[in-house]
Structures are given as C-alpha cells and as structure tokens.
Design a protein around this motif. Structure first.
Motif, short mmCIF file in Angstrom:
data_model
loop_
_atom_site.label_atom_id
_atom_site.label_comp_id
_atom_site.label_asym_id
_atom_site.label_seq_id
_atom_site.Cartn_x
_atom_site.Cartn_y
_atom_site.Cartn_z
N ALA A 125 -7.12 -125.55 -56.41
CA ALA A 125 -6.38 -126.21 -55.74
C ALA A 125 -4.84 -125.52 -54.91
O ALA A 125 -4.68 -124.01 -55.43
N GLY A 126 -4.56 -125.55 -53.87
CA GLY A 126 -4.25 -124.58 -53.56
C GLY A 126 -4.64 -123.48 -52.36
O GLY A 126 -5.86 -123.57 -52.18
N ARG A 127 -3.77 -122.54 -51.88
CA ARG A 127 -4.16 -121.63 -51.16
C ARG A 127 -3.39 -120.49 -50.80
O ARG A 127 -3.80 -119.78 -50.20
N ALA A 128 -4.04 -120.17 -51.85
CA ALA A 128 -3.48 -118.84 -52.42
C ALA A 128 -4.73 -117.77 -52.03
O ALA A 128 -5.54 -118.76 -52.33
N MET A 129 -4.47 -117.06 -51.60
CA MET A 129 -5.86 -115.48 -51.23
C MET A 129 -6.51 -115.78 -52.57
O MET A 129 -8.23 -115.60 -52.68
N ASN A 130 -6.40 -115.38 -53.70
CA ASN A 130 -7.19 -115.56 -55.09
C ASN A 130 -7.77 -116.74 -55.68
O ASN A 130 -9.15 -117.45 -55.74
N THR A 131 -7.28 -117.93 -55.15
CA THR A 131 -7.95 -119.20 -55.10
C THR A 131 -8.86 -119.31 -54.01
O THR A 131 -10.02 -120.05 -54.30
N VAL A 132 -8.63 -118.85 -52.32
CA VAL A 132 -9.16 -119.13 -51.59
C VAL A 132 -10.65 -118.25 -51.73
O VAL A 132 -12.02 -118.78 -51.23
N VAL A 133 -10.80 -117.03 -51.99
CA VAL A 133 -11.85 -116.20 -52.75
C VAL A 133 -12.30 -117.21 -53.89
O VAL A 133 -13.82 -116.54 -53.70
N PHE A 177 -11.39 -118.37 -43.25
CA PHE A 177 -10.99 -119.33 -42.71
C PHE A 177 -10.25 -120.65 -43.00
O PHE A 177 -8.92 -122.01 -43.02
N ASN A 178 -11.77 -121.86 -43.52
CA ASN A 178 -11.80 -122.86 -43.78
C ASN A 178 -10.64 -123.01 -44.74
O ASN A 178 -9.40 -123.58 -45.01
N PHE A 179 -10.79 -122.66 -45.41
CA PHE A 179 -10.43 -122.65 -46.82
C PHE A 179 -8.42 -122.68 -47.28
O PHE A 179 -8.15 -122.71 -47.79
N TYR A 180 -8.70 -121.40 -46.14
CA TYR A 180 -6.72 -121.24 -45.75
C TYR A 180 -6.23 -122.05 -45.30
O TYR A 180 -5.06 -122.41 -45.07
#
Length: 195
Positions: free
Chosen positions: A89-97, A155-158
């Motif tokens: 859950a979330g949009r933090a960079m480590n989560t997106v990666v 881009f999609n997940f962020y």
C-alpha cells in the motif's frame, strides 16, 4: 441552440465515460479495452506485413484471436493490480519499486506464457508447440519487456489512480502489442529462405 446541444452532449459523454470506471463496470472496461487494443496492435502489425508483401491480406481470424487474448488478460491485470496494491500500500518510492519488481518478475513472464501458448492453441498448435515457441522467443520478449515496462510501471504505480491502472497499461501497450504480434508471427529466417 447548437451550443446547448453540444454542451448537453459533452456533459452526457463525461458522465458516461466516468461510469465505465465505477466499481461495477471496471472489470468489463478493463477486459474490453485490453482486447480491443491488443487487436488494434495486431491490425497495425498486419498492415505493416501487407505493406512489405502486397499479396497478403488482413487475417481476421488472427485479429479475433488477439482480441480474445487481450480480453483474457484484462481480468488477470485487474485482479493483479488489486492484489499488488493490497500487498504494498502507498506511493513511497520503496513501495513503488517493490511493485515494479513484483510486476516484472511475476506477472510479466506469466503474460508472455499466456499470450504465446494461448495464441498458439487458437491458431491450431498443440500445447507443446506453443511452449516451444514461447521458449524460443522468451529472452527476446523478456529483454524488450525489461526495457519498456519498468519505467512505465514506475509512473503507473506512483501517479495513476488504482482504478485507471489497467486502462493506462492497455493504452501504453498498444505499441507493445504491435511488437508481440510481430514476435509471435514473424517467419524465422531459416524457414523463410529456401535452401
């Protein structure tokens, strides 16, 4: 008078478009756009083949098969992104990666297998022939996949809202769909040139 009619049309179109992304219609929207855009990618590829070889004509069966394959990946991606958002859950960079890595390592090979074997079966190949075709083209498929999809998915997940994720992927994948059609249906140099 004409301005009122135009304004009413735009208001109706806006609300109709929005309803396609309501929870009750989202799966259908994702499914049909996946099928339509994969079929459109095949039409583009076939048009290029016809341009190179004037004797060819559009293969409507092949277009139909790609539509079915695209429709079958719509629900897969719809549920995959839902699970991915639940797990990370979330949009933090480590989560997106983490989401991008999971997408690249898990769903990307599955979609490749699904596409090559599914298209092969619909075109009359056996399961073994479809698997052999996929294995023969896997590294070419996966190298291209690794170049295209990680930045798209970052881009999609962020930035993209979860309910628009599959639509975003379907639209971006139009170019990818042309490549898939080319890769699946290209005639290898060994079989194309007689000895």
């Amino acid at each position: 008078m004409l301005q009122k009619v135009g304004k009413r049309f735009l208001v109706r179109a806006r609300f109709t478009w929005r309803s396609l992304f309501d929870d009750q219609f989202l799966l259908v929207t994702n499914t049909l756009t996946g099928g339509s855009l994969l079929a459109m990618g095949d039409v583009v590829q076939q048009s290029w083949e016809i341009h190179k070889e004037q004797s060819k004509v559009l293969d409507w069966k092949r277009i139909g098969y790609t539509f079915v394959m695209g429709c079958s990946t719509g629900p897969l991606l719809h549920h995959w992104y839902g699970r991915l958002d639940s797990a990370y859950a979330g949009r933090a960079m480590n989560t997106v990666v983490k989401k991008v890595l999971a997408d690249q390592l898990i769903i990307s090979p599955i979609i490749g297998i699904w596409y090559f074997i599914g298209m092969g079966l619909m075109e009359g190949d056996t399961l073994a022939e479809g698997w052999k075709d996929f294995k023969g083209k896997f590294w070419e498929y996966y190298k291209a996949d690794c170049c295209v999809w990680p930045p798209v998915q970052m881009f999609n997940f962020y930035y993209v809202s979860p309910k628009y994720r599959v639509m975003y992927i379907n639209v971006i994948s139009l170019g990818w769909d042309v490549f898939l059609s080319y890769l699946k249906h290209r005639v290898s140099q060994m079989t194309a040139t007689p000895l």
